[in-house]
Design a protein around this motif. Structure first.
Motif, mmCIF file in Angstrom:
data_model
loop_
_atom_site.group_PDB
_atom_site.id
_atom_site.type_symbol
_atom_site.label_atom_id
_atom_site.label_comp_id
_atom_site.label_asym_id
_atom_site.label_seq_id
_atom_site.Cartn_x
_atom_site.Cartn_y
_atom_site.Cartn_z
ATOM 1 N N GLN A 42 0.838 -1.188 0.000
ATOM 2 C CA GLN A 42 0.000 0.000 0.000
ATOM 3 C C GLN A 42 0.879 1.245 0.000
ATOM 4 O O GLN A 42 1.894 1.296 0.714
ATOM 5 N N SER A 43 0.479 2.248 -0.774
ATOM 6 C CA SER A 43 1.216 3.510 -0.833
ATOM 7 C C SER A 43 0.508 4.566 0.012
ATOM 8 O O SER A 43 -0.649 4.400 0.414
ATOM 9 N N ASN A 44 1.211 5.664 0.299
ATOM 10 C CA ASN A 44 0.624 6.846 0.947
ATOM 11 C C ASN A 44 -0.120 6.528 2.242
ATOM 12 O O ASN A 44 -1.198 7.079 2.509
ATOM 13 N N VAL A 45 0.451 5.669 3.058
ATOM 14 C CA VAL A 45 -0.135 5.381 4.368
ATOM 15 C C VAL A 45 0.218 6.535 5.315
ATOM 16 O O VAL A 45 1.384 6.932 5.426
ATOM 17 N N ALA A 46 -0.784 7.087 5.985
ATOM 18 C CA ALA A 46 -0.541 8.176 6.926
ATOM 19 C C ALA A 46 0.273 7.669 8.113
ATOM 20 O O ALA A 46 -0.114 6.708 8.770
ATOM 21 N N LEU A 47 1.402 8.330 8.382
ATOM 22 C CA LEU A 47 2.272 7.921 9.488
ATOM 23 C C LEU A 47 1.779 8.512 10.805
ATOM 24 O O LEU A 47 1.233 9.618 10.837
ATOM 25 N N ASN A 53 -1.112 9.649 16.899
ATOM 26 C CA ASN A 53 -1.531 10.860 16.187
ATOM 27 C C ASN A 53 -0.822 10.953 14.844
ATOM 28 O O ASN A 53 0.366 10.619 14.723
ATOM 29 N N GLN A 54 -1.529 11.422 13.831
ATOM 30 C CA GLN A 54 -0.921 11.570 12.515
ATOM 31 C C GLN A 54 0.159 12.645 12.535
ATOM 32 O O GLN A 54 -0.005 13.700 13.154
ATOM 33 N N THR A 55 1.245 12.357 11.855
ATOM 34 C CA THR A 55 2.367 13.296 11.799
ATOM 35 C C THR A 55 2.284 14.227 10.603
ATOM 36 O O THR A 55 3.025 15.208 10.531
ATOM 37 N N GLY A 56 1.389 13.930 9.650
ATOM 38 C CA GLY A 56 1.298 14.703 8.413
ATOM 39 C C GLY A 56 2.144 14.138 7.300
ATOM 40 O O GLY A 56 2.040 14.574 6.154
ATOM 41 N N ASP A 338 -4.915 1.005 7.240
ATOM 42 C CA ASP A 338 -3.796 1.877 6.855
ATOM 43 C C ASP A 338 -4.307 2.961 5.907
ATOM 44 O O ASP A 338 -4.048 2.940 4.700
ATOM 45 N N ASN A 339 -5.011 3.929 6.475
ATOM 46 C CA ASN A 339 -5.642 4.970 5.668
ATOM 47 C C ASN A 339 -4.643 6.023 5.233
ATOM 48 O O ASN A 339 -3.640 6.267 5.905
ATOM 49 N N PRO A 340 -4.937 6.705 4.117
ATOM 50 C CA PRO A 340 -4.120 7.853 3.717
ATOM 51 C C PRO A 340 -4.565 9.100 4.480
ATOM 52 O O PRO A 340 -5.520 9.054 5.263
ATOM 53 N N LEU A 341 -3.894 10.211 4.263
ATOM 54 C CA LEU A 341 -4.356 11.487 4.802
ATOM 55 C C LEU A 341 -5.639 11.900 4.092
ATOM 56 O O LEU A 341 -5.911 11.470 2.964
ATOM 57 N N ALA A 342 -6.445 12.732 4.736
ATOM 58 C CA ALA A 342 -7.703 13.185 4.149
ATOM 59 C C ALA A 342 -7.448 13.849 2.802
ATOM 60 O O ALA A 342 -6.535 14.670 2.649
ATOM 61 N N GLY A 343 -8.260 13.457 1.814
ATOM 62 C CA GLY A 343 -8.153 14.044 0.481
ATOM 63 C C GLY A 343 -7.058 13.466 -0.381
ATOM 64 O O GLY A 343 -6.908 13.870 -1.535
ATOM 65 N N HIS A 344 -6.291 12.504 0.140
ATOM 66 C CA HIS A 344 -5.177 11.934 -0.604
ATOM 67 C C HIS A 344 -5.578 10.611 -1.252
ATOM 68 O O HIS A 344 -6.437 9.884 -0.761
#
Length: 357
Positions: A42-47, A53-56, A338-344
């Motif tokens: 999977q690509s673009n997994v939010a860290l 907490n998401q780091t961005g 393993d979600n991406p950031l919102a809108g990504h």
């Protein structure tokens, strides 16, 4: 004397064997299961940081897959003919993750554990079962893979259910109905924590039409979470023409007791197809769209896959997909958490082997 003792022992053994044979003739018990494992990306997994907490930032994830194509499981099922057209049955089933060996939950039988009776008036079962909305399986071109109908509703149509009472009618002229309730079992209330649903199906030649309606209440009897405690309506159908099977469906999820201003409705649509290219090879494709209200955003999910049967019990599989999120939506390409950031956007895929026994 020794000969007579041997003859007596042989006779006793014969009686025991005959009794066992008679018992086995009356009761039929089967051990069954499936083991599924492979590789996943999977690509673009939010860290996230140590506190969750998401780091961005984002990163790619590569590892093994355990339940992406289908749940690994083992189980026991049995039937007994009670005579007069009446039968008894039971089923005990537990899912697990093959790469780690861990069960999918703390219960001994975390998927199903029920007993019931069947006859000319239909069947009734008591115990634990998958919740009735899992009948969406029949409308999912992927067969409920990790890239499929569950993604854009974040698993809303995958729950299990405890304390179940379920009745299924006989089939009349192609029509069949199943009604299920999962009792909340809270003193002073018959609503708190209770779930109810009905699944209706009509089949005629290559056509199958299905409607599912269910409600899941929280511990206070409210519809407070669109993904966990809500009302869900699914209507759709499939049509088979020779080697081609077409899928189309619509899903509406609502949670009227959600926090004011948060999304409380999802409109979910999908189409798909299976094509049996050869007796061993089936090609799979699907397109899914979901839109949330109250500025929740939207997502589009696309997938392609293939199943190749090496035998009746062993198959190779490969599936790839991409999800395109807009606005505040952060749907994942797989039901892995393993979600991406919102809108990504996010891309992913998996391949592996599945063996049934």
């Amino acid at each position: 004397m020794i000969l007579s003792k041997n003859l007596a022992a042989a006779g006793l053994f014969g009686l025991i064997a005959a009794a066992c044979g008679q018992a086995q003739a009356q009761t039929n018990v089967t051990i069954y299961g499936r083991v599924d494992a492979g590789l996943d990306f999977q690509s673009n997994v939010a860290l996230k940081d140590a506190n969750g907490n998401q780091t961005g930032a984002t990163g790619s994830k590569f590892g093994t897959s355990g339940n992406q194509w289908g749940t690994s499981m083992f189980g026991f099922k049995g039937t007994e003919d009670l005579g007069g057209g009446l039968g008894a049955f039971f089923l005990l089933e537990s899912g697990f993750n093959a790469p780690t060996g861990q069960t999918n939950g703390s219960a001994l039988f975390n998927r199903r554990s029920y007993v019931g009776l069947s006859g000319s008036a239909g069947s009734i079962k008591f115990g634990k079962n998958l919740f009735i909305v899992n009948d969406v399986w029949y409308l999912d071109p992927t067969g409920q893979q990790f890239i499929g109908t569950a993604n854009l509703v974040k698993g809303r149509n995958w729950p299990g259910a405890n304390n179940v009472i379920e009745y299924q009618t006989p089939t009349w002229s192609g029509f069949n109905a199943t009604v299920q309730t999962s009792l909340g079992e809270q003193a002073g209330s018959t609503r708190n924590g209770r779930s109810d649903g009905v699944s209706l199906v009509y089949t005629n030649a290559g056509l199958e039409l299905r409607a599912i309606y269910d409600v899941i209440r929280d511990v206070n009897g409210k519809y407070s979470d669109i993904y966990a405690a809500s009302k869900d309506l699914i209507v759709g159908g499939t049509y088979t023409i020779d080697a081609l099977k077409l899928f189309a469906a619509y899903e509406n999820v609502s949670a009227p007791d959600s926090v004011a201003g948060s999304p409380d409705k999802i409109q979910h649509y999908w189409i798909g197809a299976n094509y049996v290219l050869t007796p061993a090879l089936t090609l799979i494709g699907g397109a899914f769209h979901a839109k949330l209200n109250n500025d929740g955003g939207s997502g589009n999910l696309f997938m392609l896959g293939a199943n190749y049967n090496l035998s009746k019990r062993t198959l190779l599989y490969a599936s790839v997909g991409t999800v395109r999120n807009k606005g505040n939506a952060n749907f994942s390409v797989e039901m892995s958490g393993d979600n991406p950031l919102a809108g990504h956007s996010q891309n992913g895929g998996y391949l592996g082997v599945s063996h049934s026994f």
